[in-house]
Design a protein around this motif. Structure first.
Motif, PDB file in Angstrom:
ATOM      1  N   LEU A 237     -21.404  10.102  -4.582  1.00  0.00           N
ATOM      2  CA  LEU A 237     -21.704  11.825  -5.107  1.00  0.00           C
ATOM      3  C   LEU A 237     -20.994  12.705  -4.609  1.00  0.00           C
ATOM      4  CD1 LEU A 237     -22.374  13.122  -7.502  1.00  0.00           C
ATOM      5  CD2 LEU A 237     -25.872  13.394  -5.827  1.00  0.00           C
ATOM      6  N   GLU A 238     -21.285  12.638  -2.514  1.00  0.00           N
ATOM      7  CA  GLU A 238     -20.400  13.648  -2.360  1.00  0.00           C
ATOM      8  C   GLU A 238     -19.275  13.553  -2.327  1.00  0.00           C
ATOM      9  OE1 GLU A 238     -21.693  13.615   1.500  1.00  0.00           O
ATOM     10  OE2 GLU A 238     -23.738  14.699   1.009  1.00  0.00           O
ATOM     11  N   ARG A 239     -18.515  11.592  -2.353  1.00  0.00           N
ATOM     12  CA  ARG A 239     -16.753  12.194  -2.679  1.00  0.00           C
ATOM     13  C   ARG A 239     -16.710  12.831  -4.351  1.00  0.00           C
ATOM     14  NH1 ARG A 239     -18.285   7.831   0.878  1.00  0.00           N
ATOM     15  NH2 ARG A 239     -18.328   6.348  -1.637  1.00  0.00           N
ATOM     16  N   SER A 240     -17.386  12.532  -4.733  1.00  0.00           N
ATOM     17  CA  SER A 240     -17.231  12.112  -6.409  1.00  0.00           C
ATOM     18  C   SER A 240     -17.069  13.935  -7.097  1.00  0.00           C
ATOM     19  CB  SER A 240     -18.353  11.607  -7.561  1.00  0.00           C
ATOM     20  OG  SER A 240     -18.210  10.476  -7.234  1.00  0.00           O
ATOM     21  N   ILE A 241     -18.046  14.846  -6.215  1.00  0.00           N
ATOM     22  CA  ILE A 241     -18.043  15.826  -6.852  1.00  0.00           C
ATOM     23  C   ILE A 241     -16.534  16.849  -6.099  1.00  0.00           C
ATOM     24  CG2 ILE A 241     -19.174  18.713  -6.010  1.00  0.00           C
ATOM     25  CD1 ILE A 241     -21.797  16.724  -5.723  1.00  0.00           C
ATOM     26  N   PRO A 242     -15.660  16.927  -5.139  1.00  0.00           N
ATOM     27  CA  PRO A 242     -14.267  17.550  -5.029  1.00  0.00           C
ATOM     28  C   PRO A 242     -13.544  16.722  -5.558  1.00  0.00           C
ATOM     29  CG  PRO A 242     -15.588  16.680  -3.255  1.00  0.00           C
ATOM     30  CD  PRO A 242     -16.537  16.326  -3.832  1.00  0.00           C
ATOM     31  N   ARG A 243     -13.965  15.229  -6.087  1.00  0.00           N
ATOM     32  CA  ARG A 243     -12.178  14.753  -7.189  1.00  0.00           C
ATOM     33  C   ARG A 243     -13.382  15.389  -8.462  1.00  0.00           C
ATOM     34  NH1 ARG A 243     -13.783   8.371  -5.510  1.00  0.00           N
ATOM     35  NH2 ARG A 243     -12.816   8.696  -3.410  1.00  0.00           N
ATOM     36  N   ALA A 244     -14.121  15.974  -8.903  1.00  0.00           N
ATOM     37  CA  ALA A 244     -14.106  16.151 -10.537  1.00  0.00           C
ATOM     38  C   ALA A 244     -13.913  18.203 -10.140  1.00  0.00           C
ATOM     39  CB  ALA A 244     -15.681  16.160 -10.626  1.00  0.00           C
ATOM     40  N   HIS A 245     -14.221  18.480  -9.074  1.00  0.00           N
ATOM     41  CA  HIS A 245     -12.895  19.923  -9.093  1.00  0.00           C
ATOM     42  C   HIS A 245     -11.924  19.975  -9.218  1.00  0.00           C
ATOM     43  CE1 HIS A 245     -16.917  22.340  -8.808  1.00  0.00           C
ATOM     44  NE2 HIS A 245     -17.354  21.806  -7.820  1.00  0.00           N
ATOM     45  N   LEU A 246     -11.154  18.703  -8.108  1.00  0.00           N
ATOM     46  CA  LEU A 246      -9.284  18.410  -8.117  1.00  0.00           C
ATOM     47  C   LEU A 246      -9.097  18.040  -9.428  1.00  0.00           C
ATOM     48  CD1 LEU A 246      -6.251  18.433  -7.105  1.00  0.00           C
ATOM     49  CD2 LEU A 246      -7.332  16.072  -6.213  1.00  0.00           C
ATOM     50  N   LEU A 247      -9.696  17.637 -10.186  1.00  0.00           N
ATOM     51  CA  LEU A 247      -9.261  16.977 -11.599  1.00  0.00           C
ATOM     52  C   LEU A 247      -9.681  18.075 -12.290  1.00  0.00           C
ATOM     53  CD1 LEU A 247      -8.386  14.647 -14.006  1.00  0.00           C
ATOM     54  CD2 LEU A 247     -11.182  14.499 -14.164  1.00  0.00           C
ATOM     55  N   LYS A 248     -10.211  19.333 -12.786  1.00  0.00           N
ATOM     56  CA  LYS A 248     -10.471  20.565 -13.713  1.00  0.00           C
ATOM     57  C   LYS A 248      -9.510  21.090 -13.369  1.00  0.00           C
ATOM     58  CE  LYS A 248     -12.632  23.288 -12.170  1.00  0.00           C
ATOM     59  NZ  LYS A 248     -14.651  24.330 -12.204  1.00  0.00           N
ATOM     60  N   TYR A 249      -8.867  20.858 -11.970  1.00  0.00           N
ATOM     61  CA  TYR A 249      -8.009  22.714 -11.340  1.00  0.00           C
ATOM     62  C   TYR A 249      -6.356  21.625 -12.027  1.00  0.00           C
ATOM     63  CZ  TYR A 249     -11.538  25.155  -9.205  1.00  0.00           C
ATOM     64  OH  TYR A 249     -12.131  26.080  -8.661  1.00  0.00           O
ATOM     65  N   THR A 250      -6.555  20.286 -11.388  1.00  0.00           N
ATOM     66  CA  THR A 250      -5.274  19.187 -12.075  1.00  0.00           C
ATOM     67  C   THR A 250      -4.816  19.317 -13.420  1.00  0.00           C
ATOM     68  OG1 THR A 250      -4.974  18.125 -10.070  1.00  0.00           O
ATOM     69  CG2 THR A 250      -3.848  17.149 -11.898  1.00  0.00           C
ATOM     70  N   ARG A 251      -5.478  20.031 -13.680  1.00  0.00           N
ATOM     71  CA  ARG A 251      -5.020  19.820 -15.384  1.00  0.00           C
ATOM     72  C   ARG A 251      -5.301  20.885 -16.146  1.00  0.00           C
ATOM     73  NH1 ARG A 251     -10.333  16.092 -18.709  1.00  0.00           N
ATOM     74  NH2 ARG A 251      -9.307  13.839 -17.708  1.00  0.00           N
ATOM     75  N   ALA A 252      -6.321  21.751 -15.465  1.00  0.00           N
ATOM     76  CA  ALA A 252      -5.175  23.382 -16.400  1.00  0.00           C
ATOM     77  C   ALA A 252      -3.631  23.790 -15.342  1.00  0.00           C
ATOM     78  CB  ALA A 252      -5.932  24.063 -15.318  1.00  0.00           C
ATOM     79  N   ALA A 253      -2.805  23.523 -13.988  1.00  0.00           N
ATOM     80  CA  ALA A 253      -2.173  23.217 -13.414  1.00  0.00           C
ATOM     81  C   ALA A 253      -1.439  22.829 -14.162  1.00  0.00           C
ATOM     82  CB  ALA A 253      -2.134  22.896 -12.144  1.00  0.00           C
ATOM     83  N   VAL A 254      -1.788  21.669 -14.805  1.00  0.00           N
ATOM     84  CA  VAL A 254      -0.697  20.729 -15.798  1.00  0.00           C
ATOM     85  C   VAL A 254      -0.317  21.653 -17.522  1.00  0.00           C
ATOM     86  CG1 VAL A 254      -0.158  18.688 -17.393  1.00  0.00           C
ATOM     87  CG2 VAL A 254      -1.203  18.034 -15.007  1.00  0.00           C
ATOM     88  N   MET A 255      -1.432  22.368 -17.469  1.00  0.00           N
ATOM     89  CA  MET A 255      -0.767  22.986 -19.008  1.00  0.00           C
ATOM     90  C   MET A 255      -0.190  23.987 -18.831  1.00  0.00           C
ATOM     91  SD  MET A 255      -2.499  20.798 -21.058  1.00  0.00           S
ATOM     92  CE  MET A 255      -1.759  22.099 -22.334  1.00  0.00           C
ATOM     93  N   ARG A 256      -0.300  24.708 -17.280  1.00  0.00           N
ATOM     94  CA  ARG A 256       0.570  26.054 -17.130  1.00  0.00           C
ATOM     95  C   ARG A 256       2.333  25.686 -16.878  1.00  0.00           C
ATOM     96  NH1 ARG A 256      -4.541  27.550 -14.310  1.00  0.00           N
ATOM     97  NH2 ARG A 256      -3.229  27.350 -12.628  1.00  0.00           N
ATOM     98  N   ASN A 257       2.496  24.552 -16.541  1.00  0.00           N
ATOM     99  CA  ASN A 257       4.135  24.502 -16.092  1.00  0.00           C
ATOM    100  C   ASN A 257       4.737  23.641 -17.381  1.00  0.00           C
ATOM    101  OD1 ASN A 257       6.151  22.582 -14.941  1.00  0.00           O
ATOM    102  ND2 ASN A 257       4.931  22.830 -12.511  1.00  0.00           N
TER     103      ASN A 257
END
Length: 327
Positions: A237-257
């Motif tokens: 679970l501790e490894r999954s939480i950073p991955r979830a945050h990284l996925l959220k920020y990556t999707r937002a960055a994809v839509m801006r580029n």
């Protein structure tokens, strides 16, 4: 005992001792040593020891026993005088060997039963006399097997099997002792199958080998308590939480580029075409329907089972993302 037999049993004794010492099973080692000692010590049988037929007259048997003990048949040949009487237990045995029925009991129940059981007068009495020792031997071996298949040894899954083998052997011995051994004896008395002696030898071999074979059975790994799985689950679970945050920020960055957004659109368009082609295939629809995962819409406007399950799953997950209303 011949030198070859001595060498064989000495080697077997050394092997058994080494094996159980390394396994740290002192009780099993003692049981194996006792079974090995009982195996190399043949039961008392004057007919086998003197190599005489079972139908030999009683007086000839008496003369042979006296000669074996160092007493001659008379004093005229320089030997000693025949004693007045023999030991009481041996006299009891010889007195019982006067009849053919008693000699049949000798074959079935052994020399010790006829020589030591003074109150015994029938086959049932002798059977009850020998059954006590046999039952004790089986109980002792069963206790050793229970120790070997206990939970600390991680072989409790094999407990029913090894005890089943022991119980089947006990039932087979009871059947042989009660019925097969009552077969009539040959008239010449030279080819007599000593039921008691052979059954005892087979029993001791079983008691010696069964615990050893039980030690070679594979161990069973039992699942630990539920608390043991909490630490790995927490780490995951501790490894999954950073991955979830990284996925959220990556999707937002994809839509801006613009370049990444165009590549994402092309990727999702390709996946949609592949999905539509697969769902439109009748063979895929038939296979999914047989597996209970039908996704084709029914003729009356109802959605397929897979689509309905996915919709229910999405609806249930939506509730997890509702922002709770503060007090």
């Amino acid at each position: 005992m011949s030198p070859i037999e001595t060498l064989f049993f000495t080697s077997l004794l050394t092997l058994v001792g080494w094996f159980y010492i390394h396994k740290r099973s002192s009780i099993v080692l003692l049981h194996s040593l006792y079974s090995l000692y009982a195996l190399i010590q043949p039961p008392q049988n004057l007919f086998s020891r003197l190599h005489i037929p079972l139908t030999l007259p009683l007086e000839h048997i008496r003369i042979l026993l006296l000669s074996e003990a160092g007493f001659a048949a008379g004093a005229g040949d320089g030997g000693l005088a025949v004693p007045a009487q023999m030991p009481p237990d041996l006299e009891l045995l010889l007195s019982r060997l006067k009849t053919d029925e008693s000699r049949g009991w000798f074959v079935r129940f052994g020399q010790r039963a006829l020589q030591t059981c003074a109150p015994c007068t029938s086959a049932a009495d002798y059977a009850l006399f020998v059954s006590a020792g046999i039952l004790l031997a089986y109980v002792r071996t069963a206790a050793v097997l229970l120790l070997l298949t206990s939970s600390p040894n991680r072989r409790d899954r094999w407990r029913g099997y090894v005890l089943g083998v022991l119980i089947c052997a006990a039932l087979a011995e009871c059947y042989v002792l009660a019925s097969l051994s009552a077969a009539p004896l040959p008239k010449d008395g030279t080819r007599v199958f000593m039921w008691h002696d052979n059954i005892q030898f087979t029993r001791q071999v079983l008691f010696l080998l069964l615990p050893i074979l039980t030690q070679f059975l594979p161990e069973v790994q039992h699942p630990g308590p539920p608390s043991m799985s909490l630490a790995p689950a927490l780490a995951h679970l501790e490894r999954s939480i950073p991955r979830a945050h990284l996925l959220k920020y990556t999707r937002a960055a994809v839509m801006r580029n613009p370049e990444l957004r165009e590549r994402a659109v092309r990727w999702w368009a390709r996946k949609k075409r592949e999905g539509d082609a697969g769902r439109a295939d009748e063979a895929v629809q038939t296979a999914a329907l047989k597996m209970g995962l039908g996704f084709a819409d029914a003729g009356c406007g109802e959605e397929g089972k897979l689509r309905m399950s996915a919709r229910l799953a999405i609806e249930s997950l939506k509730g997890l993302f509702v922002t709770p209303v503060g007090p």
